[in-house]
Design an enzyme around this catalytic site. Structure first.
Site, PDB file in Angstrom:
ATOM      1  N   GLU A  80       0.825  -1.210   0.000  1.00 10.83           N
ATOM      2  CA  GLU A  80       0.000   0.000   0.000  1.00 10.83           C
ATOM      3  C   GLU A  80       0.861   1.263   0.000  1.00 10.83           C
ATOM      4  O   GLU A  80       0.532   2.242  -0.661  1.00 10.83           O
ATOM      5  CB  GLU A  80      -0.951   0.019   1.201  1.00 10.83           C
ATOM      6  CG  GLU A  80      -2.030  -1.049   1.179  1.00 10.83           C
ATOM      7  CD  GLU A  80      -2.987  -0.938  -0.011  1.00 10.83           C
ATOM      8  OE1 GLU A  80      -2.976   0.106  -0.708  1.00 10.83           O
ATOM      9  OE2 GLU A  80      -3.742  -1.884  -0.244  1.00 10.83           O
ATOM     10  N   TYR A  96      -6.539   6.443   3.816  1.00  6.01           N
ATOM     11  CA  TYR A  96      -6.641   5.390   2.806  1.00  6.01           C
ATOM     12  C   TYR A  96      -5.950   4.102   3.270  1.00  6.01           C
ATOM     13  O   TYR A  96      -6.542   3.018   3.272  1.00  6.01           O
ATOM     14  CB  TYR A  96      -6.039   5.843   1.459  1.00  6.01           C
ATOM     15  CG  TYR A  96      -5.805   4.646   0.583  1.00  6.01           C
ATOM     16  CD1 TYR A  96      -6.861   4.093  -0.132  1.00  6.01           C
ATOM     17  CD2 TYR A  96      -4.574   3.989   0.563  1.00  6.01           C
ATOM     18  CE1 TYR A  96      -6.702   2.938  -0.864  1.00  6.01           C
ATOM     19  CE2 TYR A  96      -4.399   2.839  -0.162  1.00  6.01           C
ATOM     20  CZ  TYR A  96      -5.459   2.320  -0.870  1.00  6.01           C
ATOM     21  OH  TYR A  96      -5.300   1.160  -1.574  1.00  6.01           O
ATOM     22  N   ASP A 117      -9.953   6.217  -2.764  1.00  4.38           N
ATOM     23  CA  ASP A 117      -8.783   6.527  -3.578  1.00  4.38           C
ATOM     24  C   ASP A 117      -9.249   7.034  -4.945  1.00  4.38           C
ATOM     25  O   ASP A 117     -10.436   7.232  -5.169  1.00  4.38           O
ATOM     26  CB  ASP A 117      -7.885   5.297  -3.727  1.00  4.38           C
ATOM     27  CG  ASP A 117      -8.449   4.327  -4.743  1.00  4.38           C
ATOM     28  OD1 ASP A 117      -9.692   4.247  -4.857  1.00  4.38           O
ATOM     29  OD2 ASP A 117      -7.676   3.668  -5.441  1.00  4.38           O
ATOM     30  N   CYS A 149     -13.327   0.743 -15.467  1.00  8.38           N
ATOM     31  CA  CYS A 149     -13.715   2.156 -15.426  1.00  8.38           C
ATOM     32  C   CYS A 149     -12.460   3.021 -15.372  1.00  8.38           C
ATOM     33  O   CYS A 149     -12.252   3.797 -14.450  1.00  8.38           O
ATOM     34  CB  CYS A 149     -14.617   2.398 -14.217  1.00  8.38           C
ATOM     35  SG  CYS A 149     -15.617   3.891 -14.351  1.00  8.38           S
ATOM     36  N   CYS A 168     -16.547   0.490 -21.385  1.00  7.72           N
ATOM     37  CA  CYS A 168     -17.991   0.426 -21.160  1.00  7.72           C
ATOM     38  C   CYS A 168     -18.615  -0.725 -21.955  1.00  7.72           C
ATOM     39  O   CYS A 168     -19.668  -1.242 -21.584  1.00  7.72           O
ATOM     40  CB  CYS A 168     -18.648   1.734 -21.559  1.00  7.72           C
ATOM     41  SG  CYS A 168     -18.045   3.149 -20.615  1.00  7.72           S
ATOM     42  N   CYS A 205     -18.659  -3.563 -19.617  1.00  2.00           N
ATOM     43  CA  CYS A 205     -18.995  -3.230 -18.223  1.00  2.00           C
ATOM     44  C   CYS A 205     -20.323  -3.873 -17.820  1.00  2.00           C
ATOM     45  O   CYS A 205     -21.313  -3.758 -18.534  1.00  2.00           O
ATOM     46  CB  CYS A 205     -19.084  -1.719 -18.049  1.00  2.00           C
ATOM     47  SG  CYS A 205     -19.579  -1.225 -16.389  1.00  2.00           S
ATOM     48  N   CYS A 244     -25.609   2.801 -15.072  1.00  2.00           N
ATOM     49  CA  CYS A 244     -24.553   3.813 -14.886  1.00  2.00           C
ATOM     50  C   CYS A 244     -25.002   5.159 -15.460  1.00  2.00           C
ATOM     51  O   CYS A 244     -25.309   5.272 -16.648  1.00  2.00           O
ATOM     52  CB  CYS A 244     -23.270   3.355 -15.569  1.00  2.00           C
ATOM     53  SG  CYS A 244     -21.961   4.598 -15.530  1.00  2.00           S
TER      54      CYS A 244
END
Length: 357
Positions: A40, A123, A141, A196, A203, A206, A212
């Site tokens: 991280e 985060y 994030d 995304c 898309c 998706c 959406c």
DNA sequence: CAGTCGTGGGA
DNA sequence: TTCCCAAGACT
């Protein structure tokens, strides 16, 4: 207006997608907090491919947190070299030491305890506590901002700090029924980076496009909303690479400025290169040192918030006595030329050194 | 809390 | 070339 059915579908479908498409990442093999934490930190503001390269270097050199805690700071900087945001390296070291000294080498499982450690913000504390200890903390994030902004058509500027709370509350509401918060957090981030995406989102494949907002209204490019970026500042760094056959003279950067704690050559900041050279020469001449200028190399370092024009001026000192005189005059430190690779230099200087050898 | 901190990938 | 952007934290 957010449609109720859109909210209900969102988490379930994203997690369903995740189960079928999640990436096989080296730090996902187990839920070892040390490995999750390390990954991280390395991945903050860093793309996955780059982060993984450095993760492998670090985990090989420091398989256990005790080794990392015991390492010399310079060793950490030299491995970190090239990754940027060098304060992360310092904080990585500090936190390793705190974990070993104050927590017997075991990561705390509490969000607030994690938050108190150097380099761990909201985060990262959310990520570690949810992934390793199944806390109900949601990561906010760049992926989360983008996915939620597009999917729900949220008109909030994501680079305004007050927006954080809004997205955090939204995540809580959306994922209320999700049991494995860690998996949800990983799912939305994978979804954001693989489907995304910031540019050319996929898309066409998706699984939530029917509900959406941006797919329906063709506003993928509009979201997420952002404050207009200001123009970059421009600075001019003139480096005088003072050297003899075997040594360079270098210094360490302090103060609250770019490249803090990294090494560099003697620096004169001036827009006009000739001015800088004149200043340098006149200072040297005062002490009657013989110096021979060789080549000058110029580069431009593009940073996110500023642009630095860098010039390197090779200065060769022949007499030993003059060399140590200049060392004292400019308060520089001599280093063997072969040893430069063991020190942390900013990227432009590292490139210069590689080019020279 | 708005400004600052790096670098590499990708369009 | 030039721009945007990336599993943010700190002050």
């Amino acid at each position: 207006m957010i449609k109720h059915e859109s909210k209900l579908e969102f988490c379930a479908k994203v997690m369903q997608w995740f189960e079928a498409n999640k990436r096989d990442l080296p730090f996902r093999k187990d839920k070892d907090p040390y490995r999750v934490w390390l990954s991280e930190i390395l991945l903050q503001q860093t793309q996955m491919g780059t982060g993984i390269k450095y993760y492998k270097k670090f985990i090989k050199k420091f398989p256990k947190i005790e080794k990392l805690a015991k390492a010399k700071e310079e060793t950490i900087y030299s491995i970190w070299k090239g990754l940027g945001y060098y304060n992360r390296a310092k904080n990585l070291h500090k936190t390793a030491q705190e974990i070993v000294n104050n927590y017997q080498g075991v990561f705390p499982n509490d969000y607030n305890d994690l938050l108190s450690l150097p380099g761990i913000g909201k985060y990262t504390a959310s990520a570690i506590s949810s992934i390793c200890f199944n806390s109900k903390r949601y990561v906010i994030d760049a992926n989360v901002y983008r996915v939620l902004s597009r999917y729900l058509g949220i008109n909030k500027k994501i680079n305004q700090s007050k927006s954080y709370k809004y997205f955090e509350n939204l995540s809580k509401e959306l994922a209320k029924g999700i049991k494995n918060t860690g998996a949800y957090n990983e799912a939305i981030m994978d979804f954001g980076s693989m489907i995304c995406k910031p540019k050319n989102p996929k898309c066409d494949i998706c699984i939530i496009r029917k509900t959406c907002f941006s797919y329906i209204n063709n506003t993928q490019e509009k979201y997420p909303l952002k404050e207009v970026v200001k123009k970059r500042k421009v600075r001019y760094f003139n480096y005088f690479v003072i050297q003899n056959e075997n040594y360079y003279l270098i210094q360490k950067r302090y103060n609250n400025d770019i490249w803090k704690n990294l090494f560099e050559f003697y620096l004169i900041e001036d827009k006009n290169i000739q001015n800088a050279k004149n200043v340098f020469q006149s200072t040297i001449n005062l002490h009657k040192n013989v110096i021979s200028h060789k080549e000058t190399i110029q580069e431009v370092s593009q940073l996110s918030h500023l642009k630095i024009h860098v010039s390197f001026h090779g200065c060769f000192i022949k007499k030993k006595r003059d060399f140590s005189l200049i060392e004292k005059l400019f308060k520089l430190k001599k280093i063997k030329k072969q040893k430069t690779k063991n020190l942390g230099f900013p990227k432009v200087i590292d490139n210069y050194l590689k080019y020279k050898t």
